[in-house]
Design a protein around this motif. Structure first.
Motif, PDB file in Angstrom:
ATOM      1  N   MET A   1      45.300  28.258  46.802  1.00  0.00           N
ATOM      2  CA  MET A   1      45.129  28.619  45.618  1.00  0.00           C
ATOM      3  C   MET A   1      44.904  29.904  45.142  1.00  0.00           C
ATOM      4  O   MET A   1      44.499  30.906  45.872  1.00  0.00           O
ATOM      5  N   SER A   2      45.626  30.167  43.854  1.00  0.00           N
ATOM      6  CA  SER A   2      45.550  31.792  43.535  1.00  0.00           C
ATOM      7  C   SER A   2      45.783  31.709  41.912  1.00  0.00           C
ATOM      8  O   SER A   2      46.362  30.659  41.249  1.00  0.00           O
ATOM      9  N   VAL A   3      45.183  32.871  41.447  1.00  0.00           N
ATOM     10  CA  VAL A   3      45.287  33.094  40.003  1.00  0.00           C
ATOM     11  C   VAL A   3      45.967  34.688  39.890  1.00  0.00           C
ATOM     12  O   VAL A   3      45.494  35.513  40.420  1.00  0.00           O
ATOM     13  N   VAL A   4      47.189  34.748  39.466  1.00  0.00           N
ATOM     14  CA  VAL A   4      47.913  35.981  39.212  1.00  0.00           C
ATOM     15  C   VAL A   4      48.032  36.253  37.690  1.00  0.00           C
ATOM     16  O   VAL A   4      48.492  35.639  36.910  1.00  0.00           O
ATOM     17  N   LEU A   5      47.611  37.669  37.578  1.00  0.00           N
ATOM     18  CA  LEU A   5      47.793  38.369  36.209  1.00  0.00           C
ATOM     19  C   LEU A   5      48.621  39.290  36.480  1.00  0.00           C
ATOM     20  O   LEU A   5      48.605  40.405  37.313  1.00  0.00           O
ATOM     21  N   ASP A   6      49.805  39.485  35.577  1.00  0.00           N
ATOM     22  CA  ASP A   6      50.831  40.440  35.800  1.00  0.00           C
ATOM     23  C   ASP A   6      51.014  41.175  34.489  1.00  0.00           C
ATOM     24  O   ASP A   6      51.343  40.695  33.599  1.00  0.00           O
ATOM     25  N   GLU A   7      50.487  42.376  34.366  1.00  0.00           N
ATOM     26  CA  GLU A   7      50.756  43.330  33.397  1.00  0.00           C
ATOM     27  C   GLU A   7      50.099  42.468  32.130  1.00  0.00           C
ATOM     28  O   GLU A   7      50.562  42.706  30.987  1.00  0.00           O
ATOM     29  N   LEU A   8      48.888  42.062  32.246  1.00  0.00           N
ATOM     30  CA  LEU A   8      48.358  41.197  31.372  1.00  0.00           C
ATOM     31  C   LEU A   8      47.677  42.238  30.079  1.00  0.00           C
ATOM     32  O   LEU A   8      47.328  43.292  30.337  1.00  0.00           O
ATOM     33  N   ALA A   9      48.200  41.706  28.748  1.00  0.00           N
ATOM     34  CA  ALA A   9      47.734  42.651  27.755  1.00  0.00           C
ATOM     35  C   ALA A   9      46.929  41.494  26.800  1.00  0.00           C
ATOM     36  O   ALA A   9      47.466  40.240  26.528  1.00  0.00           O
ATOM     37  N   GLN A  10      45.681  41.589  26.063  1.00  0.00           N
ATOM     38  CA  GLN A  10      44.793  40.923  25.447  1.00  0.00           C
ATOM     39  C   GLN A  10      44.314  41.452  24.446  1.00  0.00           C
ATOM     40  O   GLN A  10      43.893  42.632  24.519  1.00  0.00           O
ATOM     41  N   GLY A  11      44.115  40.677  23.088  1.00  0.00           N
ATOM     42  CA  GLY A  11      43.255  41.358  21.981  1.00  0.00           C
ATOM     43  C   GLY A  11      43.062  40.499  21.163  1.00  0.00           C
ATOM     44  O   GLY A  11      43.456  39.112  21.135  1.00  0.00           O
ATOM     45  N   TYR A  12      42.458  41.087  19.852  1.00  0.00           N
ATOM     46  CA  TYR A  12      42.152  40.210  18.685  1.00  0.00           C
ATOM     47  C   TYR A  12      43.045  41.019  17.532  1.00  0.00           C
ATOM     48  O   TYR A  12      42.523  42.119  17.456  1.00  0.00           O
ATOM     49  N   ALA A  13      43.521  40.154  16.719  1.00  0.00           N
ATOM     50  CA  ALA A  13      44.301  40.927  15.509  1.00  0.00           C
ATOM     51  C   ALA A  13      45.037  42.134  16.083  1.00  0.00           C
ATOM     52  O   ALA A  13      45.867  42.126  16.769  1.00  0.00           O
ATOM     53  N   THR A  14      44.644  43.242  15.509  1.00  0.00           N
ATOM     54  CA  THR A  14      45.211  44.710  15.738  1.00  0.00           C
ATOM     55  C   THR A  14      44.569  45.229  17.061  1.00  0.00           C
ATOM     56  O   THR A  14      44.941  46.478  17.370  1.00  0.00           O
ATOM     57  N   SER A  15      43.453  44.786  17.383  1.00  0.00           N
ATOM     58  CA  SER A  15      42.600  45.435  18.654  1.00  0.00           C
ATOM     59  C   SER A  15      43.331  44.790  19.660  1.00  0.00           C
ATOM     60  O   SER A  15      43.166  43.821  20.130  1.00  0.00           O
ATOM     61  N   THR A  16      43.445  45.863  20.681  1.00  0.00           N
ATOM     62  CA  THR A  16      43.633  45.660  22.039  1.00  0.00           C
ATOM     63  C   THR A  16      42.706  45.716  23.172  1.00  0.00           C
ATOM     64  O   THR A  16      41.849  46.897  22.965  1.00  0.00           O
ATOM     65  N   VAL A  17      42.213  44.832  23.837  1.00  0.00           N
ATOM     66  CA  VAL A  17      41.059  44.902  24.501  1.00  0.00           C
ATOM     67  C   VAL A  17      41.124  44.988  25.956  1.00  0.00           C
ATOM     68  O   VAL A  17      40.528  45.563  26.946  1.00  0.00           O
ATOM     69  N   ILE A  18      42.346  44.550  26.405  1.00  0.00           N
ATOM     70  CA  ILE A  18      42.746  44.574  27.784  1.00  0.00           C
ATOM     71  C   ILE A  18      44.449  44.893  27.770  1.00  0.00           C
ATOM     72  O   ILE A  18      44.965  44.701  26.911  1.00  0.00           O
ATOM     73  N   GLU A  19      44.847  45.902  28.831  1.00  0.00           N
ATOM     74  CA  GLU A  19      46.062  46.334  28.491  1.00  0.00           C
ATOM     75  C   GLU A  19      46.329  46.639  29.881  1.00  0.00           C
ATOM     76  O   GLU A  19      45.721  47.210  31.083  1.00  0.00           O
ATOM     77  N   ASN A  20      47.722  45.937  30.122  1.00  0.00           N
ATOM     78  CA  ASN A  20      48.255  46.140  31.642  1.00  0.00           C
ATOM     79  C   ASN A  20      47.761  46.017  32.785  1.00  0.00           C
ATOM     80  O   ASN A  20      47.580  46.905  33.754  1.00  0.00           O
ATOM     81  N   LEU A  21      47.022  44.684  32.788  1.00  0.00           N
ATOM     82  CA  LEU A  21      45.961  44.592  33.847  1.00  0.00           C
ATOM     83  C   LEU A  21      46.839  43.702  34.878  1.00  0.00           C
ATOM     84  O   LEU A  21      47.043  42.590  34.399  1.00  0.00           O
ATOM     85  N   SER A  22      46.639  43.989  36.029  1.00  0.00           N
ATOM     86  CA  SER A  22      47.398  43.182  37.104  1.00  0.00           C
ATOM     87  C   SER A  22      46.666  42.940  38.220  1.00  0.00           C
ATOM     88  O   SER A  22      45.948  43.909  38.973  1.00  0.00           O
ATOM     89  N   VAL A  23      46.092  41.844  38.407  1.00  0.00           N
ATOM     90  CA  VAL A  23      45.249  41.317  39.431  1.00  0.00           C
ATOM     91  C   VAL A  23      45.567  40.070  40.142  1.00  0.00           C
ATOM     92  O   VAL A  23      45.962  39.018  39.407  1.00  0.00           O
ATOM     93  N   THR A  24      45.216  39.931  41.501  1.00  0.00           N
ATOM     94  CA  THR A  24      45.547  38.545  42.037  1.00  0.00           C
ATOM     95  C   THR A  24      44.341  38.032  42.587  1.00  0.00           C
ATOM     96  O   THR A  24      43.503  38.674  43.235  1.00  0.00           O
ATOM     97  N   LEU A  25      43.891  36.805  42.084  1.00  0.00           N
ATOM     98  CA  LEU A  25      42.587  36.232  42.601  1.00  0.00           C
ATOM     99  C   LEU A  25      42.850  35.085  43.558  1.00  0.00           C
ATOM    100  O   LEU A  25      43.675  34.398  43.433  1.00  0.00           O
ATOM    101  N   ARG A  26      42.111  35.076  44.738  1.00  0.00           N
ATOM    102  CA  ARG A  26      42.017  34.090  45.717  1.00  0.00           C
ATOM    103  C   ARG A  26      40.717  33.525  45.970  1.00  0.00           C
ATOM    104  O   ARG A  26      39.593  34.316  45.335  1.00  0.00           O
ATOM    105  N   PRO A  27      40.471  32.456  46.753  1.00  0.00           N
ATOM    106  CA  PRO A  27      39.143  32.114  47.035  1.00  0.00           C
ATOM    107  C   PRO A  27      38.109  33.198  47.288  1.00  0.00           C
ATOM    108  O   PRO A  27      38.428  33.892  48.197  1.00  0.00           O
ATOM    109  N   GLY A  28      37.015  33.054  46.960  1.00  0.00           N
ATOM    110  CA  GLY A  28      35.976  34.111  47.233  1.00  0.00           C
ATOM    111  C   GLY A  28      35.413  34.525  45.657  1.00  0.00           C
ATOM    112  O   GLY A  28      35.417  33.809  44.717  1.00  0.00           O
ATOM    113  N   ILE A  29      34.220  35.314  45.781  1.00  0.00           N
ATOM    114  CA  ILE A  29      33.509  35.634  44.559  1.00  0.00           C
ATOM    115  C   ILE A  29      33.608  36.844  44.168  1.00  0.00           C
ATOM    116  O   ILE A  29      33.527  37.871  44.978  1.00  0.00           O
ATOM    117  N   THR A  30      34.447  37.233  43.019  1.00  0.00           N
ATOM    118  CA  THR A  30      34.764  38.289  42.313  1.00  0.00           C
ATOM    119  C   THR A  30      33.860  38.691  41.243  1.00  0.00           C
ATOM    120  O   THR A  30      33.407  37.656  40.303  1.00  0.00           O
TER     121      THR A  30
END
Length: 248
Positions: A1-30
């Motif tokens: 099981m894994s969740v992979v974020l690759d250069e994720l950008a996220q925001g609302y309307a014209t506002s950028t909240v997350i920019e170029n986030l790259s993370v791989t999540l595996r079992p465990g507590i983050t």
């Protein structure tokens, strides 16, 4: 099981909240740490497939989430507790948790077993027939935690889950989370002692980027006595914030 974020950008309307986030999540507590507005809730909503990525990619197991159709393929693997979760105040506690099991695709033949197991985990067995409106704030929060973990989803996303819990209930919460074997747990919190007690990994968000991503003890090692804070982990966290925000 894994969740992979690759250069994720996220925001609302014209506002950028997350920019170029790259993370791989595996079992465990983050743990997700960061000041208000750092993007913690936005990241959890993206991981929960509520918000499609603005740019970049998100992949859960072998499914790339690029729209509603792909999101539906993985939602039964995800348990998500928003900071302000909604509920029908007339609903009984057991029905509230059963509804979550139904939404997660748990077969009806297993509803009773999973609901009973989960209510026992959160110490609400004796309130199973109580209306949600009759619960105290702490009890409602525990019912929300039950909503997120019933059916044993592979990914559990919790936004400030210990708000409203007294010290004994927080200890019970830590026990619940520590018992979620083979599960990817992402916990957004402002409570550093919860991080130290149960988390394997910390991601510190600020300004839409990860200031730190690594084991809890590696973060704690960054702290020193000249910084504000009451523990090595608090001092290390403050070190990662811009100088003007290093206040307790």
């Amino acid at each position: 099981m894994s969740v992979v974020l690759d250069e994720l950008a996220q925001g609302y309307a014209t506002s950028t909240v997350i920019e170029n986030l790259s993370v791989t999540l595996r079992p465990g507590i983050t743990a997700l740490l960061g000041p208000n507005g750092a993007g913690k809730t936005t990241l959890l909503r993206t991981l929960a497939t509520i918000m499609p990525p603005r740019n970049g990619r998100i992949r859960i197991d072998d499914v790339e989430i690029d729209g509603e159709r792909s999101a539906r393929k993985v939602r039964d693997r995800i348990g998500y507790l928003p900071q302000d979760f909604g509920f029908d105040p007339r609903m009984r506690v057991a029905d509230f948790v059963t509804y979550a099991a139904w939404m997660r695709g748990v077969p009806s033949s297993q509803w009773r077993r999973f609901v009973d197991e989960t209510l026992e985990m959160v110490d609400l067995t004796d309130r199973r027939r109580s209306r949600m409106r009759s619960l105290s704030g702490g009890m409602r929060q525990r019912a929300g935690i039950a909503w997120a973990v019933v059916g044993r989803p592979r990914v559990v996303l919790l936004d400030e889950p210990t708000v409203g819990l007294d010290p004994r209930q927080r200890l019970q919460f830590r026990k619940i989370i520590a018992g979620l074997d083979d599960t990817i747990v992402v916990l957004s919190t402002h409570l550093i002692d919860d991080v130290a007690a149960v988390c394997d990994r910390v991601i510190v968000l600020h300004g839409g980027t990860a200031r730190f991503d690594g084991p809890v003890d590696e973060l704690a090692a960054l702290g020193h006595d000249g910084l504000p804070g009451h523990s090595p982990l608090e001092r290390a966290y403050m070190r990662l914030l811009p100088e003007g925000e290093q206040l307790l």
